[in-house]
Design a protein around this motif. Structure first.
Motif, PDB file in Angstrom:
ATOM      1  N   ALA A   1       0.826  -1.207   0.000  1.00 16.15           N
ATOM      2  CA  ALA A   1       0.000   0.000   0.000  1.00 16.15           C
ATOM      3  C   ALA A   1       0.860   1.257   0.000  1.00 16.15           C
ATOM      4  CB  ALA A   1      -0.940   0.001   1.207  1.00 16.15           C
ATOM      5  N   LEU A   2       1.914   1.264   0.788  1.00 15.43           N
ATOM      6  CA  LEU A   2       2.814   2.422   0.818  1.00 15.43           C
ATOM      7  C   LEU A   2       3.517   2.599  -0.524  1.00 15.43           C
ATOM      8  CD1 LEU A   2       4.428   2.183   4.363  1.00 15.43           C
ATOM      9  CD2 LEU A   2       2.897   3.962   3.500  1.00 15.43           C
ATOM     10  N   ALA A   3       3.944   1.512  -1.132  1.00 18.97           N
ATOM     11  CA  ALA A   3       4.614   1.599  -2.435  1.00 18.97           C
ATOM     12  C   ALA A   3       3.673   2.160  -3.485  1.00 18.97           C
ATOM     13  CB  ALA A   3       5.136   0.230  -2.855  1.00 18.97           C
ATOM     14  N   LEU A   4       2.439   1.684  -3.496  1.00 20.27           N
ATOM     15  CA  LEU A   4       1.469   2.189  -4.473  1.00 20.27           C
ATOM     16  C   LEU A   4       1.119   3.643  -4.216  1.00 20.27           C
ATOM     17  CD1 LEU A   4      -0.917  -0.879  -4.773  1.00 20.27           C
ATOM     18  CD2 LEU A   4       0.741  -0.060  -6.456  1.00 20.27           C
ATOM     19  N   ALA A   5       0.986   4.028  -2.972  1.00 18.39           N
ATOM     20  CA  ALA A   5       0.670   5.420  -2.638  1.00 18.39           C
ATOM     21  C   ALA A   5       1.795   6.339  -3.064  1.00 18.39           C
ATOM     22  CB  ALA A   5       0.404   5.563  -1.144  1.00 18.39           C
ATOM     23  N   GLY A   6       3.018   5.906  -2.923  1.00 18.73           N
ATOM     24  CA  GLY A   6       4.165   6.729  -3.305  1.00 18.73           C
ATOM     25  C   GLY A   6       4.292   6.913  -4.799  1.00 18.73           C
ATOM     26  N   SER A   7       3.775   5.948  -5.575  1.00 15.81           N
ATOM     27  CA  SER A   7       3.909   6.050  -7.028  1.00 15.81           C
ATOM     28  C   SER A   7       2.685   6.663  -7.688  1.00 15.81           C
ATOM     29  CB  SER A   7       4.171   4.665  -7.622  1.00 15.81           C
ATOM     30  OG  SER A   7       3.043   3.845  -7.435  1.00 15.81           O
ATOM     31  N   ALA A   8       1.628   6.893  -6.947  1.00 16.35           N
ATOM     32  CA  ALA A   8       0.411   7.454  -7.524  1.00 16.35           C
ATOM     33  C   ALA A   8       0.603   8.931  -7.857  1.00 16.35           C
ATOM     34  CB  ALA A   8      -0.757   7.290  -6.554  1.00 16.35           C
ATOM     35  N   HIS A   9      -0.031   9.342  -8.938  1.00 17.65           N
ATOM     36  CA  HIS A   9       0.003  10.739  -9.358  1.00 17.65           C
ATOM     37  C   HIS A   9      -1.399  11.318  -9.231  1.00 17.65           C
ATOM     38  CE1 HIS A   9       4.037  10.581 -11.081  1.00 17.65           C
ATOM     39  NE2 HIS A   9       3.723   9.385 -11.510  1.00 17.65           N
ATOM     40  N   ALA A  10      -1.462  12.564  -8.924  1.00 20.40           N
ATOM     41  CA  ALA A  10      -2.752  13.243  -8.890  1.00 20.40           C
ATOM     42  C   ALA A  10      -3.149  13.590 -10.315  1.00 20.40           C
ATOM     43  CB  ALA A  10      -2.653  14.505  -8.052  1.00 20.40           C
ATOM     44  N   ALA A  11      -4.421  13.527 -10.589  1.00 20.34           N
ATOM     45  CA  ALA A  11      -4.923  13.950 -11.888  1.00 20.34           C
ATOM     46  C   ALA A  11      -4.847  15.467 -11.960  1.00 20.34           C
ATOM     47  CB  ALA A  11      -6.365  13.481 -12.060  1.00 20.34           C
ATOM     48  N   PRO A  12      -4.795  16.017 -13.172  1.00 19.98           N
ATOM     49  CA  PRO A  12      -4.775  17.479 -13.266  1.00 19.98           C
ATOM     50  C   PRO A  12      -5.996  18.084 -12.582  1.00 19.98           C
ATOM     51  CG  PRO A  12      -4.406  16.478 -15.414  1.00 19.98           C
ATOM     52  CD  PRO A  12      -4.786  15.375 -14.468  1.00 19.98           C
ATOM     53  N   SER A  13      -5.778  19.186 -11.920  1.00 16.85           N
ATOM     54  CA  SER A  13      -6.891  19.903 -11.294  1.00 16.85           C
ATOM     55  C   SER A  13      -7.786  20.485 -12.386  1.00 16.85           C
ATOM     56  CB  SER A  13      -6.355  21.035 -10.417  1.00 16.85           C
ATOM     57  OG  SER A  13      -5.774  22.042 -11.234  1.00 16.85           O
ATOM     58  N   GLU A  14      -8.947  20.941 -11.988  1.00 23.47           N
ATOM     59  CA  GLU A  14      -9.858  21.574 -12.942  1.00 23.47           C
ATOM     60  C   GLU A  14      -9.198  22.806 -13.573  1.00 23.47           C
ATOM     61  OE1 GLU A  14     -12.793  22.117 -15.482  1.00 23.47           O
ATOM     62  OE2 GLU A  14     -12.602  20.370 -14.194  1.00 23.47           O
TER      63      GLU A  14
END
Length: 129
Positions: free
Chosen positions: A12-25
């Motif tokens: 879970a920590l590994a996946l959270a660290g590699s996740a990117h936020a989608a562009p904001s509006e």
């Protein structure tokens, strides 16, 4: 049981660290504004040595943007300019833009100026830095 919990927590920590936020509006509006600025112009767009009209350029940049969105590789208008609108991902050659009555310039410079103008004209929608 304890080992499974540690493994799940580590994953879970590994996946959270590699996740990117989608562009904001705001970023999505800015990127759409940049693509629209080119499409609504009489400028020509050079890609890998060939000149294209604004509609062809818009379609090409939209495809690149869509690809980057799928790969979670673009969150800001600056990233769009850097990763999609500045150079060919195939050849590495810089894109160029030629507009009537203006000197030819790199697409990075042209889009950077358009982004600045978009933000000046819509300061309430741009988050503080």
């Amino acid at each position: 049981m304890k080992r499974t919990a540690v493994t799940v927590a580590t994953l879970a920590l590994a996946l959270a660290g590699s996740a990117h936020a989608a562009p904001s509006e705001v970023a999505r509006r800015e990127i759409a504004g940049l693509i629209g600025a080119l499409d609504g112009s009489n400028c020509r767009f050079q890609r890998n040595g060939s000149w294209h009209d604004a509609a062809e350029a818009r379609a090409h940049l939209q495809r690149k943007y869509d690809y980057l969105l799928k790969k979670d590789q673009v969150d800001t208008a600056e990233q769009f300019i850097e990763r999609a609108a500045s150079q060919s991902s195939m050849s590495g050659k810089a894109y160029r833009i030629a507009c009537p009555g203006q000197p030819e310039q790199t697409a990075a410079v042209w889009f950077g100026a358009r982004l600045k103008t978009l933000r000046i004209n819509a300061p309430a929608t741009h988050p503080p830095r």
